[in-house]
Motif scaffolding. Structure first.
Motif, PDB file in Angstrom:
ATOM      1  N   VAL A  63      11.540   1.236  -3.743  1.00 18.75           N
ATOM      2  CA  VAL A  63      11.153   2.642  -3.564  1.00 18.75           C
ATOM      3  C   VAL A  63      11.281   3.025  -2.089  1.00 18.75           C
ATOM      4  O   VAL A  63      11.800   4.099  -1.763  1.00 18.75           O
ATOM      5  N   ILE A  67      13.583   5.995  -0.451  1.00 20.41           N
ATOM      6  CA  ILE A  67      13.036   7.049   0.409  1.00 20.41           C
ATOM      7  C   ILE A  67      13.781   7.079   1.743  1.00 20.41           C
ATOM      8  O   ILE A  67      14.139   8.156   2.239  1.00 20.41           O
ATOM      9  N   THR A  70      17.289   8.553   1.226  1.00 29.04           N
ATOM     10  CA  THR A  70      17.185   9.998   1.034  1.00 29.04           C
ATOM     11  C   THR A  70      16.829  10.686   2.344  1.00 29.04           C
ATOM     12  O   THR A  70      17.380  11.748   2.668  1.00 29.04           O
ATOM     13  N   ALA A  94      11.773  11.290  -3.629  1.00 26.86           N
ATOM     14  CA  ALA A  94      12.021  10.555  -2.384  1.00 26.86           C
ATOM     15  C   ALA A  94      12.137  11.515  -1.205  1.00 26.86           C
ATOM     16  O   ALA A  94      11.654  11.221  -0.106  1.00 26.86           O
ATOM     17  N   TYR A 106       5.708  10.132  -3.221  1.00 24.36           N
ATOM     18  CA  TYR A 106       6.776   9.769  -4.157  1.00 24.36           C
ATOM     19  C   TYR A 106       6.244   9.794  -5.581  1.00 24.36           C
ATOM     20  O   TYR A 106       6.928  10.193  -6.506  1.00 24.36           O
TER      21      TYR A 106
END
Length: 127
Positions: A63, A67, A70, A94, A106
């Motif tokens: 994750v 993030i 992005t 994200a 998130y």
């Protein structure tokens, strides 16, 4: 801009956009979970992925990596220009977390109040 997936291309085309494919808008790499239903993912792995933002036990992208990817795309986006971006819910989540700097966003950020775009309710055939 659109995600480099078939649904991203099809959605951009359905919207009549002359869009550019952006690789950083692709969904997360789900590793060995790719193609599985949520019920097929081992519960302990799923719980660890949800708790641990750097979990990559599935062999895919964490994750936190999503993030950061992005966020890198956001930082490189032109300033003062309106953009239409066709992408996936996880990229929107994200982006919210990257902008806020809060990892918890998130999972439960302001994006939870966004409405889903349903093209079948917008585009109608003339047949």
């Amino acid at each position: 801009m659109f995600s480099p997936t078939q649904i991203g291309r099809d959605s951009a085309a359905a919207l009549g956009l002359q869009a550019v494919e952006e690789p950083r808008l692709q969904p997360a790499d789900d590793g060995k979970w790719n193609g599985l239903t949520l019920d097929s993912v081992p519960m302990d792995e799923l719980e660890e992925w949800r708790r641990n933002p750097v979990f990559i036990g599935h062999g895919g992208e964490s994750v936190l990596q999503l993030i950061r990817r992005t966020g890198t795309w956001l930082e490189s986006s032109p300033v003062g220009v309106d953009l239409v971006v066709v992408t996936h819910a996880e990229i929107i989540r994200a982006a919210v977390a990257a902008i806020s700097g809060n990892l918890d966003d998130y999972w439960s950020g302001p994006h939870c109040r966004l409405r889903t775009f349903e093209p079948h309710t917008v585009f109608h055939s003339s047949d």
